[in-house]
Design a protein around this motif. Structure first.
Motif, PDB file in Angstrom:
ATOM      1  N   LEU A 205       0.831  -1.195   0.000  1.00 35.00           N
ATOM      2  CA  LEU A 205       0.000   0.000   0.000  1.00 35.00           C
ATOM      3  C   LEU A 205       0.868   1.248   0.000  1.00 35.00           C
ATOM      4  O   LEU A 205       2.017   1.221   0.453  1.00 35.00           O
ATOM      5  N   ARG A 206       0.286   2.334  -0.501  1.00 35.68           N
ATOM      6  CA  ARG A 206       0.893   3.649  -0.311  1.00 35.68           C
ATOM      7  C   ARG A 206       0.142   4.420   0.777  1.00 35.68           C
ATOM      8  O   ARG A 206       0.713   5.216   1.501  1.00 35.68           O
ATOM      9  N   LYS A 207      -1.169   4.162   0.856  1.00 35.23           N
ATOM     10  CA  LYS A 207      -2.022   4.836   1.838  1.00 35.23           C
ATOM     11  C   LYS A 207      -3.313   4.057   1.958  1.00 35.23           C
ATOM     12  O   LYS A 207      -3.784   3.457   0.975  1.00 35.23           O
ATOM     13  N   VAL A 208      -3.908   4.056   3.163  1.00 37.43           N
ATOM     14  CA  VAL A 208      -5.234   3.491   3.347  1.00 37.43           C
ATOM     15  C   VAL A 208      -5.977   4.339   4.372  1.00 37.43           C
ATOM     16  O   VAL A 208      -5.383   4.827   5.338  1.00 37.43           O
ATOM     17  N   VAL A 209      -7.253   4.546   4.129  1.00 35.49           N
ATOM     18  CA  VAL A 209      -8.088   5.317   5.064  1.00 35.49           C
ATOM     19  C   VAL A 209      -8.883   4.338   5.911  1.00 35.49           C
ATOM     20  O   VAL A 209      -9.715   3.589   5.400  1.00 35.49           O
ATOM     21  N   LEU A 210      -8.628   4.365   7.210  1.00 29.22           N
ATOM     22  CA  LEU A 210      -9.369   3.525   8.150  1.00 29.22           C
ATOM     23  C   LEU A 210     -10.359   4.389   8.914  1.00 29.22           C
ATOM     24  O   LEU A 210     -10.057   5.529   9.268  1.00 29.22           O
ATOM     25  N   ALA A 211     -11.519   3.837   9.164  1.00 27.02           N
ATOM     26  CA  ALA A 211     -12.587   4.595   9.807  1.00 27.02           C
ATOM     27  C   ALA A 211     -13.075   3.885  11.055  1.00 27.02           C
ATOM     28  O   ALA A 211     -12.781   2.709  11.296  1.00 27.02           O
ATOM     29  N   GLN A 212     -13.825   4.643  11.844  1.00 24.51           N
ATOM     30  CA  GLN A 212     -14.481   4.129  13.033  1.00 24.51           C
ATOM     31  C   GLN A 212     -15.952   4.531  12.980  1.00 24.51           C
ATOM     32  O   GLN A 212     -16.340   5.447  12.253  1.00 24.51           O
ATOM     33  N   ALA A 213     -16.758   3.843  13.763  1.00 24.50           N
ATOM     34  CA  ALA A 213     -18.170   4.196  13.916  1.00 24.50           C
ATOM     35  C   ALA A 213     -18.456   4.420  15.393  1.00 24.50           C
ATOM     36  O   ALA A 213     -17.893   3.742  16.252  1.00 24.50           O
ATOM     37  N   LEU A 214     -19.312   5.379  15.663  1.00 22.16           N
ATOM     38  CA  LEU A 214     -19.681   5.720  17.042  1.00 22.16           C
ATOM     39  C   LEU A 214     -21.194   5.559  17.187  1.00 22.16           C
ATOM     40  O   LEU A 214     -21.973   6.295  16.582  1.00 22.16           O
ATOM     41  N   ALA A 215     -21.611   4.563  17.982  1.00 23.76           N
ATOM     42  CA  ALA A 215     -23.030   4.354  18.251  1.00 23.76           C
ATOM     43  C   ALA A 215     -23.465   5.298  19.365  1.00 23.76           C
ATOM     44  O   ALA A 215     -22.832   5.352  20.429  1.00 23.76           O
ATOM     45  N   VAL A 216     -24.536   6.043  19.113  1.00 19.37           N
ATOM     46  CA  VAL A 216     -24.987   7.068  20.053  1.00 19.37           C
ATOM     47  C   VAL A 216     -26.425   6.767  20.473  1.00 19.37           C
ATOM     48  O   VAL A 216     -27.314   6.640  19.621  1.00 19.37           O
ATOM     49  N   GLU A 217     -26.632   6.644  21.768  1.00 13.43           N
ATOM     50  CA  GLU A 217     -27.984   6.510  22.319  1.00 13.43           C
ATOM     51  C   GLU A 217     -28.493   7.904  22.649  1.00 13.43           C
ATOM     52  O   GLU A 217     -27.818   8.687  23.315  1.00 13.43           O
ATOM     53  N   LEU A 218     -29.711   8.214  22.188  1.00 18.48           N
ATOM     54  CA  LEU A 218     -30.266   9.559  22.318  1.00 18.48           C
ATOM     55  C   LEU A 218     -31.412   9.586  23.317  1.00 18.48           C
ATOM     56  O   LEU A 218     -32.106   8.582  23.519  1.00 18.48           O
ATOM     57  N   ALA A 219     -31.618  10.745  23.916  1.00 14.31           N
ATOM     58  CA  ALA A 219     -32.721  10.919  24.853  1.00 14.31           C
ATOM     59  C   ALA A 219     -34.054  11.063  24.130  1.00 14.31           C
ATOM     60  O   ALA A 219     -35.111  10.791  24.703  1.00 14.31           O
ATOM     61  N   ASP A 220     -34.028  11.475  22.869  1.00 18.99           N
ATOM     62  CA  ASP A 220     -35.249  11.660  22.086  1.00 18.99           C
ATOM     63  C   ASP A 220     -34.915  11.394  20.620  1.00 18.99           C
ATOM     64  O   ASP A 220     -33.752  11.256  20.246  1.00 18.99           O
ATOM     65  N   GLU A 221     -35.921  11.322  19.779  1.00 16.79           N
ATOM     66  CA  GLU A 221     -35.686  11.140  18.356  1.00 16.79           C
ATOM     67  C   GLU A 221     -35.090  12.410  17.750  1.00 16.79           C
ATOM     68  O   GLU A 221     -35.325  13.522  18.228  1.00 16.79           O
ATOM     69  N   VAL A 222     -34.326  12.234  16.696  1.00 17.20           N
ATOM     70  CA  VAL A 222     -33.710  13.362  16.008  1.00 17.20           C
ATOM     71  C   VAL A 222     -34.709  13.983  15.032  1.00 17.20           C
ATOM     72  O   VAL A 222     -35.318  13.271  14.235  1.00 17.20           O
ATOM     73  N   SER A 223     -34.877  15.293  15.102  1.00 13.71           N
ATOM     74  CA  SER A 223     -35.579  16.015  14.053  1.00 13.71           C
ATOM     75  C   SER A 223     -34.521  16.400  13.019  1.00 13.71           C
ATOM     76  O   SER A 223     -33.767  17.351  13.209  1.00 13.71           O
TER      77      SER A 223
END
Length: 450
Positions: A205-223
């Motif tokens: 490889l010359r370069k690779v993009v690695l990612a993460q995910a963040l699970a978020v618990e919310l107090a209410d639904e998102v508008s």
């Protein structure tokens, strides 16, 4: 009077259609309120360079999957627009809004319910704000012009009524964050980065993009309409988008990275790679800016992206123009940025440009095939539409797509955020980890209570 059908479906297989669209000018209408009053599917798009759109309902839908999904979407869209009956100004013309998954073999599954490998919607009702004017467009398949005009009148009267206009001033606050859980611990991340660096040192490889995910618990639904409005206040220089194919999930964000714009034969794109935070004082901010400008690692990472974009456009463009590298400053982060333009040698379609550029080295890596293989073997979550093309195109093949960064997919009282970083030979796992956390902030800030 005959009522138009309430839904249309176009698959990647050629099908006949009779698409009718009509438009009328409106007094200024708040896109947030417009979206809030529409049923799924809902779409939203705006950029620093062009119009603002909001859409609701379905006049037609185009879907595809597999390695030929870009061609399949383009061919189905051409058939959809063939013989299109549109009576209105150019800025109000109907568009197909949607996007693609990062990997071409993606299958819808939580949290990506309703998101296929390629999914586009031509809204039943489309609100357009451009050049100081607001336009409403109504579209339907297999309907008479009189029926569409009648529906246009009904919708425009509802939007301009006193009761519906009053909703413009109401906005829900952030839903509030109860808990967060990263898919990747700091220790796991260090191991992933070390493994990637080993492949780079071995010449794989010359370069690779690695990612993460963040699970978020919310107090209410998102508008989502309200979240988009808040993002517009904090990130007016970003591309803001939303695609909500069903009531189960919505993908939205404020991304700084344009993938491609096509106007006629002119292509515009951006190389955006290498980032650092913002300072608390002008002096600290200037020091951080100098650090990114003088960093050999970030300059190397950035030039890999510029070089690849030039190579990807050269086969289809008669001239590729690369501007001087500069620093692009956003509310919480600053990036190395190089605008790129090209002139196509023949008439083209924005989806052909998107296919040629995706995934850029800023979200995939080099060489592309080895980078994608490394991403599949390393990441423990489904990227879905994260870091993939999202945008719109019209009947002429013109359009704009951005890269789905600084984004989240949300449903019920949960959200999943995504962020990643480019790994090169001298990457430090701790520094890369902290930079990834910084990239969560644009969306996380809009979900947290003040």
């Amino acid at each position: 009077m005959e009522s138009p059908p309430r839904d249309g479906q176009v698959s990647a297989e050629p099908t006949g259609s009779n698409l009718v669209s009509r438009a009328c000018k409106l007094p200024d209408c708040d896109p947030r309120a417009f979206l809030a009053g529409r049923d799924a599917p809902r779409t939203y798009w705006t950029s620093p360079y062009g119009p603002e759109f909001a859409g609701g309902g379905t006049a037609a839908r185009v879907t595809a999957d597999g390695s030929d999904r870009f061609d399949a979407v383009r061919e189905a869209a051409e058939e959809l627009f063939d013989g299109h009956d549109f009576d209105g100004p150019d800025q109000a013309r109907p568009r197909l809004f949607g996007g693609f998954s990062f990997h071409d073999d993606h299958r819808p599954a939580p949290p990506w319910l309703g998101f296929g490998a390629a999914e586009f919607v031509l809204p039943r009702t489309q609100l357009t704000r451009a050049n100081g004017e607001t336009w409403l467009t109504v579209s339907a398949r297999d309907a008479t012009p009189e029926a569409v005009e009648h529906e246009l009148t009904e919708v425009s009267e509802a939007l301009t009524s006193t009761d519906e206009s009053a909703t413009d001033s109401r906005r829900d606050g952030p839903p509030g964050v109860v808990a967060t859980n990263s898919t990747t611990t700091r220790e796991e991340w260090a191991e992933q980065v070390a493994a990637a660096v080993s492949r780079i040192e071995a010449g794989e490889l010359r370069k690779v993009v690695l990612a993460q995910a963040l699970a978020v618990e919310l107090a209410d639904e998102v508008s989502v309409p309200d979240a988009l409005a808040r993002l517009g206040e904090s990130y007016p220089d970003c591309f803001r988008f939303c695609f909500e194919p069903t009531t189960e999930a919505a993908f939205f964000g404020a991304t700084p990275e344009r993938l491609a714009t096509l106007r006629g034969r002119t292509v515009e794109t951006d190389a955006l790679a290498g980032s650092v935070g913002r300072g608390d004082t002008p002096e600290e901010d200037a020091e951080l800016e100098a650090s990114i400008e003088n960093s050999e690692k970030m300059a190397h990472e950035h030039e890999l992206v510029v070089e690849t974009i030039r190579e990807q456009l050269s086969p289809i463009a008669g001239a590729v123009r690369v501007a001087d590298r500069r620093v692009r400053k956003l509310a919480t982060i600053q990036h190395l940025w190089t605008p790129v333009e090209a002139d196509l040698t023949d008439d083209g379609h924005v989806l052909s440009i998107v296919e040629a550029l995706h995934p850029t080295p800023a979200v995939g890596g080099l060489p592309p095939e080895k980078a994608l293989q490394t991403i599949r073997e390393t990441e423990t979550f489904d990227r879905g539409w994260y870091a993939a093309p999202v945008g719109w195109f019209d009947a002429e093949g013109d359009g704009t797509f951005a890269v789905g960064l600084r984004s989240a997919v949300t449903g019920d009282r949960s959200a999943t955020l995504f962020a990643g970083n480019g790994i090169v030979a001298d990457s430090d796992p701790d520094e890369e980890y902290e930079e990834v956390q910084l990239k969560y902030r644009p969306i996380l800030d809009e979900l947290e209570d003040d």
